[in-house]
Design a protein around this motif. Structure first.
Motif: not given
Length: 354
Positions: A26-28, A122-129, A143-151, A190-195
């Motif tokens: 993936q691009p950095e 606040v959950i941002a549900h996707g690595s694109q966020f 506020t705790l911001f949770a990113i799912s999925f970020a590996a 589906s498409e190429e992204n980190p998730s």
């Protein structure tokens, strides 16, 4: 207009080729360099043990929002987080909101809106966020911001948590490798992204834990929503001899499962139990265990004890688990036992998790 629901209880084939090799990286790139990240993830809580009935502490003044890239009826990625939010509301008495079909361009407005309204999680549900969460989080330290999925730990603030139930693709590979008779298995993303790419890239490692000889094919549909494309591509693979297929394709993956059923081969679902999509094909589904993960984390989040960073849940920590077998364990006892024994070996440490 996007739908916000408040829960008081909580081919033109789009890919150029099918590949047996891993897709390109993936691009950095983040807008500003992050501070040095910890070299190891925070220790995840034990999600295999939960309080008994009536033993959940109540947090009626705590508010949670889940911002979803898809719809709650996708029977997959977004439905899984919706179930996690409902579970928090049901178990802990929190107020839980969700928004469907949030795009990257819309995300900042929603993040600021919910954080400004006093939401504690606040959950941002996707690595694109990832980038937009880091851009906003510093303005809302309470506020705790949770990113799912970020590996990996991509957090730039102490109030950004990366929630990572990893190696779903390994479990898909174990199942496919054990179930195949033709020794030809496939996974469509589906498409190429980190998730998505992360699980595409480890699928073969899972197959190899149980099957040294199978041919492993991976590819991308080019869409997370087009079930017809998913079905068309799956049919092409099936016609080449694939007899077990799985996906990392959200709603487009439903077409993959339908193709398997129509062709009379076996399939493995993901994220939610997808047996009902194609009951004559889906042997099991590999669930990202978000409901159990957020259930375990919620008390520390509500009490201000959880800091940012990476929370990584591997197979050993049961971050991803198999759904019910729906009677397939009686039809295919040897194959299912091989799958179960392999997973148990990873959990007890006698088999290394790839």
């Amino acid at each position: 207009m996007k739908k916000i629901v408040t829960l008081i209880l909580v081919f033109v084939l789009a890919l150029s080729v099918f590949g047996c090799t891993q897709p390109a990286g993936q691009p950095e790139a983040t807008p500003t360099p992050p501070p040095a990240a910890p070299s190891t993830p925070s220790a995840p809580p034990d999600i295999s043990q939960t309080p008994g009935e009536g033993e959940y502490k109540q947090y009626p003044d705590f508010k949670v929002a889940a911002l979803l890239s898809g719809v709650i009826t996708d029977n997959g990625w977004s439905a899984n987080m919706y179930n996690a939010v409902m579970n928090l509301a049901d178990k802990y008495g929190v107020t839980a909101d969700y928004v469907e079909s949030v795009t990257v361009s819309d995300m900042e407005e929603y993040l600021r809106g919910f954080a400004g309204d006093g939401y504690g999680l606040v959950i941002a549900h996707g690595s694109q966020f990832i980038d937009v969460v880091n851009a906003v989080a510093g303005d809302y330290p309470d506020t705790l911001f949770a990113i799912s999925f970020a590996a990996t730990d991509v957090s730039q603030h102490d109030n950004v948590a990366c929630i990572a139930p990893v190696n779903q693709g390994i479990l898909e590979g174990i199942a496919a490798g054990a179930l195949t008779k033709t020794n030809k298995v496939a996974m469509l993303g589906s498409e190429e992204n980190p998730s998505i790419s992360g699980d595409i890239n480890v699928f073969e490692s899972g197959v190899r834990l149980v099957n040294a000889d199978a041919e492993v094919i991976t590819g991308y549909i080019g869409s997370a929503t087009d079930a017809d494309k998913g079905k068309e591509m799956a049919m092409t693979l099936i016609s080449s001899g694939v007899d077990v297929i799985t996906h990392q394709a959200n709603a487009a993956g439903l077409g993959v499962l339908q193709a398997a059923e129509e062709a009379g081969i076996l399939a493995v679902g993901i994220n939610t139990d997808q047996y009902s999509v194609a009951p004559d094909a889906v042997v099991t589904s590999v669930l990202r265990n978000f409901p159990a993960i957020y259930e375990a984390l919620l008390p520390d989040i509500a009490e201000g004890k959880l800091t940012g960073g990476l929370y990584r849940f591997g197979i050993k920590e049961q971050g991803c688990v198999f759904s019910d077998w729906h009677g397939w364990d009686a039809k295919l006892p040897a194959e299912i036992k091989l799958i179960q024994d392999t997973v148990q070996g990873i959990i007890d440490g006698t088999i290394a998790e790839p």
